[in-house]
Design a protein around this motif. Structure first.
Motif, PDB file in Angstrom:
ATOM      1  N   LEU A 113      -4.515 -12.445 -16.980  1.00 19.68           N
ATOM      2  CA  LEU A 113      -3.130 -12.401 -16.547  1.00 19.68           C
ATOM      3  C   LEU A 113      -3.148 -12.232 -15.039  1.00 19.68           C
ATOM      4  CD1 LEU A 113      -1.490  -9.820 -19.019  1.00 19.68           C
ATOM      5  CD2 LEU A 113      -1.460 -12.321 -19.178  1.00 19.68           C
ATOM      6  N   THR A 114      -2.253 -12.902 -14.355  1.00 21.18           N
ATOM      7  CA  THR A 114      -2.075 -12.693 -12.919  1.00 21.18           C
ATOM      8  C   THR A 114      -0.605 -12.399 -12.663  1.00 21.18           C
ATOM      9  OG1 THR A 114      -1.697 -15.051 -12.430  1.00 21.18           O
ATOM     10  CG2 THR A 114      -3.984 -14.241 -12.286  1.00 21.18           C
ATOM     11  N   LEU A 115      -0.333 -11.850 -11.503  1.00 21.00           N
ATOM     12  CA  LEU A 115       1.040 -11.609 -11.078  1.00 21.00           C
ATOM     13  C   LEU A 115       1.043 -11.363  -9.585  1.00 21.00           C
ATOM     14  CD1 LEU A 115       1.195  -8.280 -10.586  1.00 21.00           C
ATOM     15  CD2 LEU A 115       1.363  -8.286 -13.052  1.00 21.00           C
ATOM     16  N   THR A 116       2.218 -11.444  -9.002  1.00 21.15           N
ATOM     17  CA  THR A 116       2.413 -11.029  -7.612  1.00 21.15           C
ATOM     18  C   THR A 116       3.434  -9.903  -7.634  1.00 21.15           C
ATOM     19  OG1 THR A 116       4.130 -12.684  -7.187  1.00 21.15           O
ATOM     20  CG2 THR A 116       1.843 -13.304  -6.666  1.00 21.15           C
ATOM     21  N   THR A 117       3.254  -8.940  -6.733  1.00 20.45           N
ATOM     22  CA  THR A 117       4.099  -7.753  -6.771  1.00 20.45           C
ATOM     23  C   THR A 117       4.072  -7.045  -5.428  1.00 20.45           C
ATOM     24  OG1 THR A 117       4.617  -5.829  -8.151  1.00 20.45           O
ATOM     25  CG2 THR A 117       2.284  -6.195  -7.630  1.00 20.45           C
ATOM     26  N   PHE A 118       4.814  -5.958  -5.345  1.00 21.18           N
ATOM     27  CA  PHE A 118       4.829  -5.145  -4.137  1.00 21.18           C
ATOM     28  C   PHE A 118       3.696  -4.128  -4.174  1.00 21.18           C
ATOM     29  CE2 PHE A 118       9.265  -6.513  -4.348  1.00 21.18           C
ATOM     30  CZ  PHE A 118       9.458  -6.943  -3.046  1.00 21.18           C
ATOM     31  N   ARG A 119       2.928  -4.080  -3.112  1.00 23.51           N
ATOM     32  CA  ARG A 119       1.804  -3.150  -3.002  1.00 23.51           C
ATOM     33  C   ARG A 119       2.279  -1.702  -3.023  1.00 23.51           C
ATOM     34  NH1 ARG A 119      -0.542  -5.168   1.237  1.00 23.51           N
ATOM     35  NH2 ARG A 119      -2.411  -5.901   0.195  1.00 23.51           N
ATOM     36  N   SER A 120       3.340  -1.390  -2.273  1.00 22.00           N
ATOM     37  CA  SER A 120       3.701  -0.001  -2.011  1.00 22.00           C
ATOM     38  C   SER A 120       4.764   0.574  -2.944  1.00 22.00           C
ATOM     39  CB  SER A 120       4.171   0.143  -0.569  1.00 22.00           C
ATOM     40  OG  SER A 120       5.362  -0.619  -0.380  1.00 22.00           O
ATOM     41  N   VAL A 121       5.385  -0.234  -3.772  1.00 19.94           N
ATOM     42  CA  VAL A 121       6.425   0.271  -4.667  1.00 19.94           C
ATOM     43  C   VAL A 121       5.744   0.902  -5.884  1.00 19.94           C
ATOM     44  CG1 VAL A 121       8.385  -0.389  -6.122  1.00 19.94           C
ATOM     45  CG2 VAL A 121       8.103  -1.433  -3.860  1.00 19.94           C
ATOM     46  N   PRO A 122       5.986   2.193  -6.141  1.00 21.22           N
ATOM     47  CA  PRO A 122       5.272   2.888  -7.216  1.00 21.22           C
ATOM     48  C   PRO A 122       5.368   2.217  -8.581  1.00 21.22           C
ATOM     49  CG  PRO A 122       6.494   4.459  -5.890  1.00 21.22           C
ATOM     50  CD  PRO A 122       6.886   3.087  -5.417  1.00 21.22           C
ATOM     51  N   PHE A 123       6.514   1.611  -8.892  1.00 20.59           N
ATOM     52  CA  PHE A 123       6.669   0.964 -10.195  1.00 20.59           C
ATOM     53  C   PHE A 123       6.274  -0.513 -10.145  1.00 20.59           C
ATOM     54  CE2 PHE A 123      10.781   1.456  -8.098  1.00 20.59           C
ATOM     55  CZ  PHE A 123      11.257   0.162  -8.027  1.00 20.59           C
ATOM     56  N   ASN A 124       5.517  -0.903  -9.126  1.00 24.19           N
ATOM     57  CA  ASN A 124       4.957  -2.254  -9.012  1.00 24.19           C
ATOM     58  C   ASN A 124       3.437  -2.157  -8.912  1.00 24.19           C
ATOM     59  OD1 ASN A 124       7.326  -4.544  -7.414  1.00 24.19           O
ATOM     60  ND2 ASN A 124       7.612  -3.246  -9.165  1.00 24.19           N
ATOM     61  N   GLY A 125       2.859  -2.366  -7.731  1.00 23.97           N
ATOM     62  CA  GLY A 125       1.403  -2.403  -7.586  1.00 23.97           C
ATOM     63  C   GLY A 125       0.675  -1.242  -8.240  1.00 23.97           C
ATOM     64  N   PRO A 126       1.028   0.012  -7.939  1.00 26.94           N
ATOM     65  CA  PRO A 126       0.336   1.137  -8.569  1.00 26.94           C
ATOM     66  C   PRO A 126       0.496   1.164 -10.102  1.00 26.94           C
ATOM     67  CG  PRO A 126       1.432   1.859  -6.580  1.00 26.94           C
ATOM     68  CD  PRO A 126       1.900   0.451  -6.845  1.00 26.94           C
ATOM     69  N   TYR A 127       1.665   0.772 -10.581  1.00 26.05           N
ATOM     70  CA  TYR A 127       1.902   0.699 -12.029  1.00 26.05           C
ATOM     71  C   TYR A 127       0.960  -0.313 -12.673  1.00 26.05           C
ATOM     72  CZ  TYR A 127       4.274  -0.770 -16.335  1.00 26.05           C
ATOM     73  OH  TYR A 127       4.557  -1.125 -17.630  1.00 26.05           O
ATOM     74  N   TYR A 128       0.896  -1.502 -12.093  1.00 31.52           N
ATOM     75  CA  TYR A 128       0.032  -2.536 -12.667  1.00 31.52           C
ATOM     76  C   TYR A 128      -1.441  -2.151 -12.571  1.00 31.52           C
ATOM     77  CZ  TYR A 128       4.176  -5.443 -13.035  1.00 31.52           C
ATOM     78  OH  TYR A 128       5.404  -5.925 -13.371  1.00 31.52           O
ATOM     79  N   ALA A 129      -1.825  -1.451 -11.522  1.00 29.03           N
ATOM     80  CA  ALA A 129      -3.216  -0.973 -11.413  1.00 29.03           C
ATOM     81  C   ALA A 129      -3.533  -0.026 -12.567  1.00 29.03           C
ATOM     82  CB  ALA A 129      -3.446  -0.293 -10.067  1.00 29.03           C
ATOM     83  N   ARG A 130      -2.595   0.842 -12.934  1.00 30.54           N
ATOM     84  CA  ARG A 130      -2.812   1.738 -14.078  1.00 30.54           C
ATOM     85  C   ARG A 130      -2.953   0.961 -15.377  1.00 30.54           C
ATOM     86  NH1 ARG A 130       1.260   4.472 -11.413  1.00 30.54           N
ATOM     87  NH2 ARG A 130       2.811   3.995 -13.022  1.00 30.54           N
ATOM     88  N   LEU A 131      -2.403  -0.247 -15.428  1.00 27.07           N
ATOM     89  CA  LEU A 131      -2.475  -1.077 -16.634  1.00 27.07           C
ATOM     90  C   LEU A 131      -3.657  -2.048 -16.604  1.00 27.07           C
ATOM     91  CD1 LEU A 131       1.316  -1.831 -17.177  1.00 27.07           C
ATOM     92  CD2 LEU A 131      -0.110  -0.138 -18.342  1.00 27.07           C
ATOM     93  N   GLY A 132      -4.580  -1.856 -15.656  1.00 23.46           N
ATOM     94  CA  GLY A 132      -5.797  -2.655 -15.641  1.00 23.46           C
ATOM     95  C   GLY A 132      -5.809  -3.840 -14.701  1.00 23.46           C
ATOM     96  N   PHE A 133      -4.763  -4.027 -13.911  1.00 26.64           N
ATOM     97  CA  PHE A 133      -4.745  -5.107 -12.929  1.00 26.64           C
ATOM     98  C   PHE A 133      -5.475  -4.650 -11.672  1.00 26.64           C
ATOM     99  CE2 PHE A 133      -1.347  -6.419 -15.671  1.00 26.64           C
ATOM    100  CZ  PHE A 133      -1.266  -7.798 -15.554  1.00 26.64           C
ATOM    101  N   ARG A 134      -6.097  -5.606 -11.007  1.00 25.59           N
ATOM    102  CA  ARG A 134      -6.824  -5.341  -9.769  1.00 25.59           C
ATOM    103  C   ARG A 134      -6.284  -6.253  -8.685  1.00 25.59           C
ATOM    104  NH1 ARG A 134     -10.827  -7.875  -7.314  1.00 25.59           N
ATOM    105  NH2 ARG A 134     -11.188  -9.332  -9.012  1.00 25.59           N
ATOM    106  N   GLU A 135      -6.093  -5.703  -7.490  1.00 26.87           N
ATOM    107  CA  GLU A 135      -5.619  -6.509  -6.370  1.00 26.87           C
ATOM    108  C   GLU A 135      -6.670  -7.532  -5.984  1.00 26.87           C
ATOM    109  OE1 GLU A 135      -4.128  -6.162  -1.723  1.00 26.87           O
ATOM    110  OE2 GLU A 135      -4.321  -4.324  -2.913  1.00 26.87           O
ATOM    111  N   LEU A 136      -6.230  -8.762  -5.772  1.00 21.98           N
ATOM    112  CA  LEU A 136      -7.114  -9.828  -5.318  1.00 21.98           C
ATOM    113  C   LEU A 136      -7.099  -9.874  -3.795  1.00 21.98           C
ATOM    114  CD1 LEU A 136      -6.027 -12.596  -7.854  1.00 21.98           C
ATOM    115  CD2 LEU A 136      -7.986 -11.044  -8.018  1.00 21.98           C
ATOM    116  N   THR A 137      -8.251 -10.085  -3.213  1.00 20.40           N
ATOM    117  CA  THR A 137      -8.344 -10.144  -1.758  1.00 20.40           C
ATOM    118  C   THR A 137      -9.083 -11.410  -1.338  1.00 20.40           C
ATOM    119  OG1 THR A 137     -10.408  -8.880  -1.754  1.00 20.40           O
ATOM    120  CG2 THR A 137      -8.365  -7.622  -1.533  1.00 20.40           C
TER     121      THR A 137
END
Length: 170
Positions: A113-137
């Motif tokens: 699964l991929t997605l785009t989101t806000f890095r700094s919004v707690p219910f976006n990037g950090p939320y998805y990281a808790r669900l197993g998503f990793r930021e792509l660089t």
């Protein structure tokens, strides 16, 4: 108890209502331009619904309370939109819906699964990281995801705060 399934055509206006309602938390953190963005147009939703790529989570009365819209981008299932009605938020519904669509993706041989989101919004990037998503660089950001990020920037979203994320399925 709620469960998830492919959306019916007659539920797409309710999907739009949920998307609009899910903008409220953005308003609360001062991101009114995001909160005021219009929902996905009905024709775009209908096209994805006919392709089996609009999922809803419904309550015990079979009413949608959350949804996910999927596309396929660079060979992965891309979560174009995930929204939970604020009246049903903070109950794990979004995470369970993502698990359902991950199963859909795995069943079609899609690796992630991929997605785009806000890095700094707690219910976006950090939320998805808790669900197993990793930021792509760097080079991990595929051409299709780079085009999506550029299109979001053209809509006025701050490119410095937008990220692409990936979660393997299976």
């Amino acid at each position: 108890m709620e469960h998830s399934r492919i959306a019916r055509a007659d539920e797409l206006t309710e999907v739009q209502r949920i998307e609009v309602a899910s903008g409220a938390p953005f308003r609360e953190i001062g991101m009114t331009e995001v909160a005021d963005m219009p929902p996905m147009p009905l024709d775009a939703l209908a096209e994805r619904q006919r392709a089996g790529r609009v999922w809803v989570t419904v309550d015990a009365r079979d009413r949608p309370v959350a949804f996910a819209v999927l596309d396929v981008v660079d060979g992965s299932a891309h979560v174009q939109q995930l929204s939970v009605d604020p009246a049903h938020a903070r109950r794990g519904i979004g995470g369970r819906l993502l698990d359902q669509v991950a199963g859909w993706a795995a069943g079609r041989g899609l690796p992630a699964l991929t997605l785009t989101t806000f890095r700094s919004v707690p219910f976006n990037g950090p939320y998805y990281a808790r669900l197993g998503f990793r930021e792509l660089t760097g080079d991990e950001v595929t051409p299709g995801l780079a085009r999506l990020l550029a299109a979001e920037a053209a809509l006025g979203l701050d490119p410095a705060d937008r990220i692409a994320m990936r979660r393997p399925v299976g």
